[in-house]
Structure formats: structure tokens, C-alpha cells
Motif scaffolding. Structure first.
Motif, short mmCIF file in Angstrom:
data_model
loop_
_atom_site.label_atom_id
_atom_site.label_comp_id
_atom_site.label_asym_id
_atom_site.label_seq_id
_atom_site.Cartn_x
_atom_site.Cartn_y
_atom_site.Cartn_z
N LEU A 146 2.58 9.21 3.50
CA LEU A 146 2.08 8.18 2.59
C LEU A 146 2.50 6.77 3.01
CD1 LEU A 146 2.72 9.99 -0.80
CD2 LEU A 146 0.62 9.92 0.56
N THR A 147 3.17 6.67 4.13
CA THR A 147 3.60 5.37 4.64
C THR A 147 2.46 4.73 5.42
OG1 THR A 147 5.90 6.08 4.72
CG2 THR A 147 5.30 4.17 6.07
N VAL A 148 1.98 3.60 4.94
CA VAL A 148 0.88 2.89 5.58
C VAL A 148 1.48 1.94 6.62
CG1 VAL A 148 -1.10 1.37 5.23
CG2 VAL A 148 -0.51 3.09 3.50
N ALA B 249 0.91 4.14 -2.87
CA ALA B 249 0.71 5.57 -2.56
C ALA B 249 1.86 6.40 -3.10
CB ALA B 249 0.58 5.75 -1.04
N LEU C 165 0.84 -1.21 0.00
CA LEU C 165 0.00 0.00 0.00
C LEU C 165 0.87 1.25 0.00
CD1 LEU C 165 -2.83 -1.06 2.48
CD2 LEU C 165 -2.68 -1.42 0.00
N THR C 166 1.94 1.23 0.77
CA THR C 166 2.88 2.36 0.78
C THR C 166 3.49 2.55 -0.61
OG1 THR C 166 3.36 2.05 3.12
CG2 THR C 166 5.00 3.25 1.81
N LYS D 113 1.57 9.09 -6.21
CA LYS D 113 1.95 10.49 -5.99
C LYS D 113 3.03 10.91 -6.98
CE LYS D 113 1.43 13.94 -2.98
NZ LYS D 113 0.14 14.58 -2.75
N TYR E 138 -5.50 5.82 -3.14
CA TYR E 138 -4.53 5.78 -4.23
C TYR E 138 -4.77 4.56 -5.10
CZ TYR E 138 -1.96 9.60 -2.16
OH TYR E 138 -1.61 10.83 -1.69
N SER F 270 -10.56 0.45 6.06
CA SER F 270 -9.77 0.30 4.84
C SER F 270 -10.52 -0.47 3.78
CB SER F 270 -8.47 -0.44 5.17
OG SER F 270 -8.75 -1.74 5.65
N TYR G 157 -8.00 2.49 -0.02
CA TYR G 157 -8.38 3.70 0.71
C TYR G 157 -8.24 3.45 2.20
CZ TYR G 157 -12.97 1.80 2.02
OH TYR G 157 -13.98 1.04 2.55
N LEU H 72 -6.48 8.53 2.88
CA LEU H 72 -5.69 8.16 1.71
C LEU H 72 -6.58 7.42 0.74
CD1 LEU H 72 -2.49 6.65 3.43
CD2 LEU H 72 -2.70 8.93 2.43
N GLY I 174 -5.18 -0.75 -5.77
CA GLY I 174 -5.48 0.51 -5.10
C GLY I 174 -6.03 0.27 -3.72
#
Length: 169
Positions: A59-61, A38, A34-35, A42, A99, A71, A84, A97, A82
Motif C-alpha cells: 500500500l506504499t505509493v 491507502a 496517497l500512502t 485499509k 482508496y 493515476s 487510483y 489500488l 482518494g
């Protein structure tokens, strides 16, 4: 545990790609992927290396975020396309978030993720969904029905302001 944890995995066939699509809850094991999504999404907007370094912490999950926020992880053919993260702990729900991996953009996955996040907030009887957005994403959120209601401070730089949008649920 966030209430999204009670929602099972939902699957469907994409009309655009004929791929099997699944929407499920994130797990701690998903955090690195996920990170990566993201950061890649970006970077798609051609931010400089210095800017990307500033964005990276926000942006680090982490496992903590997965545990604290609701989530949704969208998978295409068993690959994460992707996600959220939705904070439903305050007076208004906030999309923290959302992405989509650059190679998965344009397939309607952002729309599917946004609708899932909004539906989750609606189920919990929130009146609005608030979103601090990247200026490059304004058109997307406008198409989703959100409208700008002001400005807010960026997580990565308190001197930087971002458009604050709101969706009436």
C-alpha cells in the motif's frame, strides 16, 4: 509517461457536499498522502496491527509507481480524498489500488474514481478491467458492475488468495 498524463484536471461541484471536487494526475509529491490514505482506508476494516504491517509494503505509493502506472487523485476543497492507480502495461488493464480516505467515504468518490479508471482503460481499447480486491470491498465492485472471475495471490502474502474481479468495458 502513462497516457493519463495527457488528461487535464477535471473539476465539478459535489451535489452531496457542495464542495469543489477535482480529479487530477498524481505527482511524486503526493506519494506520502496517497500512502496515508491507502493505509487509513485499509485500517477502516479493523485489521490487526500485525495484518496492517503485512499490508504496508503493497500500500506504499512510490514515485516509481506514479511514473509506471496511470493515476487519478480526487481532491475535495484542495484536500486529497482518494486515488487510483491503474496498470495498463499488460494484455488487460488492472486496477492496482483504489482508496478513499475514511472521512470521505459515502460521498460517491470511490464511484467517481472507479469510473475514471475504467474510462481510461476503455479509451486505450482494453476489453476488461481486472481487479484483485479486498473481501470487504466486494459489494462496492459488484455495484460498479464487476464480477468475480477467480482468485489471485495477495501481494503481501503469496499464501493468501483474494477474489479476482473483472469489469467488461
Amino acid at each position: 509517461m502513462p497516457s493519463s498524463a495527457i488528461i487535464p484536471t477535471v473539476s465539478w461541484i459535489s451535489l452531496k457536499t457542495d464542495a469543489v471536487i477535482a480529479l487530477r494526475i498524481a505527482t511524486a509529491a503526493d506519494c506520502p498522502a496517497l500512502t496515508e490514505i491507502a493505509l487509513a482506508a485499509k485500517a477502516f476494516w479493523q485489521y490487526s496491527d500485525a495484518e496492517m504491517q503485512r499490508f504496508a509494503p503493497a500500500l506504499t505509493v512510490t514515485e516509481s509507481l506514479i511514473n509506471d502506472w496511470e493515476s487519478g487523485v480526487l481532491e475535495e476543497a484542495d484536500d486529497i480524498a482518494g486515488f487510483y492507480l491503474l496498470d495498463c502495461r499488460a494484455a488487460e488493464a488492472e486496477l492496482m489500488l483504489l482508496y478513499v480516505a475514511p472521512l470521505a467515504m459515502g460521498k460517491g468518490y470511490g464511484r467517481a474514481l472507479f469510473r475514471a479508471a475504467a474510462a481510461s482503460a476503455r479509451r486505450q481499447r482494453y476489453a476488461h478491467l481486472d481487479i484483485a480486491i479486498d473481501p470487504h470491498a466486494e459489494g462496492f465492485y459488484q455495484r460498479m458492475g464487476a464480477r468475480q472471475v477467480g482468485w489471485c495471490r495477495a501481494l503481501w502474502n503469496s499464501a493468501e488468495e483474494l477474489p479476482r474481479y473483472r469489469l467488461k468495458l
